[in-house]
Design an enzyme around this catalytic site. Structure first.
Site, short mmCIF file in Angstrom:
data_model
loop_
_atom_site.label_atom_id
_atom_site.label_comp_id
_atom_site.label_asym_id
_atom_site.label_seq_id
_atom_site.Cartn_x
_atom_site.Cartn_y
_atom_site.Cartn_z
N CYS A 129 66.35 22.07 -23.45
CA CYS A 129 64.81 22.65 -23.52
C CYS A 129 64.84 23.89 -23.70
CB CYS A 129 64.24 22.41 -21.92
SG CYS A 129 62.75 23.14 -21.79
N CYS A 132 62.52 26.33 -22.04
CA CYS A 132 63.11 26.65 -20.69
C CYS A 132 64.08 27.63 -20.75
CB CYS A 132 63.67 25.24 -19.75
SG CYS A 132 62.71 23.90 -19.94
N ASP A 133 65.08 27.23 -21.45
CA ASP A 133 66.05 28.14 -21.64
C ASP A 133 66.26 29.25 -22.74
OD1 ASP A 133 67.06 26.79 -19.39
OD2 ASP A 133 67.86 25.16 -20.77
#
Ligand code: NAP
Length: 301
Positions: A129, A132-133
């Site tokens: 992701c 997300c990261d």
């Protein structure tokens, strides 16, 4: 007893909830993780008719609010089985719920490459992701593996954060939309490594690089990276349905555009259904079709 239980709180499931609620049915949505499914992880949604540009997370939140504002109930529980009888019993990790009809909208989960070192380094430099990261890799070097819309969008998103982005795809032609590829080609810090696959994720406790192999001539080389984003598609999450619902060889729920399954009163919507086009628009289309079919089933008593 609910009129309709919907398994999965992604765009398909939430759209089904919206339509069922507007038909004045009582609705429970059961979601394992977070609302929105895959779309909640998409940086921007720009191909949904009538919505010029919105973050995937905001899109998902809006949809969930529409559902709860209409009185829909959303519970965060993991569904572990369905019992078919006069009514349907949906069994979760913490409770059992009864409904007259069930809509399966379980979506898909991320596919891994199965390369050496991958399982050891997931969470230690390998991510699925970018949204997300991605922030962990400011000013660093990352690789995105895959050639679909997700990979190309992820690479473009990361190019705004990382110093350098490699996109690694096993063929010399992308599966992603041409428009997205063209946009990525304009990013100065993105290097395209086509006709290549990852043979090994290198690193001891933390990723340090990738061993690559050409799919054209078997030549091999190594690149140093601080992070790798695997975006090679998804696999359906239909294990709980085995033995009850007809599945395709790939594990998708067998159903036509009518969203009916082989079991009366159980319907299917979205990416978990056997279909050729998996898009946000087709997921919400399925959601409405499945909901209206489920409403008719409930009304017929
Ligand atoms: P996808 O379209 O299925 O693409 C998967 C990619 O991974 C393909 O390029 C495939 O290569 C590659 N791949 C698969 N297995 C591999 C392996 N073992 N080794 C190396 N490469 C491998 O998946 P996706 O990009 O996640 O997209 C899923 C669906 O969501 C699609 O319908 C997509 O259009 C949609 N989506 C839409 C948006 C948007 O509209 N904004 C954003 C994200 C996703 P090949 O091409 O060679 O098969």
């Amino acid at each position: 007893m609910y009129d309709i239980i919907i398994i999965g709180g992604g765009p398909a499931g939430l759209t089904a909830a919206l339509y069922a609620l507007r038909a004045e049915k009582s609705v429970l949505v059961l979601e394992k993780l977070g609302i929105g499914g895959q779309i909640a992880l998409s940086s921007r949604v720009e191909n949904f008719p009538g919505v010029k540009s919105i973050s995937g997370f905001e899109f998902a939140e809006n949809l969930a609010t529409q559902v709860t504002d209409l009185g829909g109930q959303i519970e965060y529980e993991d569904v572990i089985g369905i019992r078919d009888g006069k009514t349907k019993t949906v069994i979760t990790d913490s409770a059992e719920y009864e409904a007259k009809a069930v809509i399966i909208a379980t979506g898909v989960k991320n596919r891994t490459l199965g390369a050496a070192g991958e399982s050891e380094l997931i969470g230690s430099g390998i991510s699925f992701c970018a949204v997300c990261d991605g922030a962990f890799y400011r000013g660093k070097t990352v690789a995105v593996i895959g050639g679909g819309n997700t990979a190309v969008e992820d690479a473009e998103y990361l190019s705004n954060i990382a110093q350098k982005v490699y996109i690694i795809h096993r063929r010399d032609k992308f599966r992603a939309e041409e428009r997205l590829v063209k946009k990525l080609e304009k990013c100065q810090n993105v290097e395209f490594l086509l006709s290549a696959t990852v043979e090994k994720f290198c690193g001891d406790g933390k990723i340090s690089g990738l061993d690559l192999v050409s799919t054209k001539d078997d030549s091999k080389w190594h690149i140093d990276v601080d992070g790798a984003f695997v975006a090679v598609g998804q696999i359906p999450q239909n294990d709980i349905l085995k033995g009850l619902i007809n599945l395709s060889d790939e594990g998708y729920v067998s159903s036509g555009e009518d969203c009916l399954t082989n079991i009366e009163g159980i319907f299917v919507a979205g990416d978990c259904r056997k279909k050729s086009i998996r898009q946000l628009t087709t997921a919400v289309g399925d959601g409405s079709v499945a909901a209206l079919a489920a409403c008719s089933f409930v009304d017929a008593g």
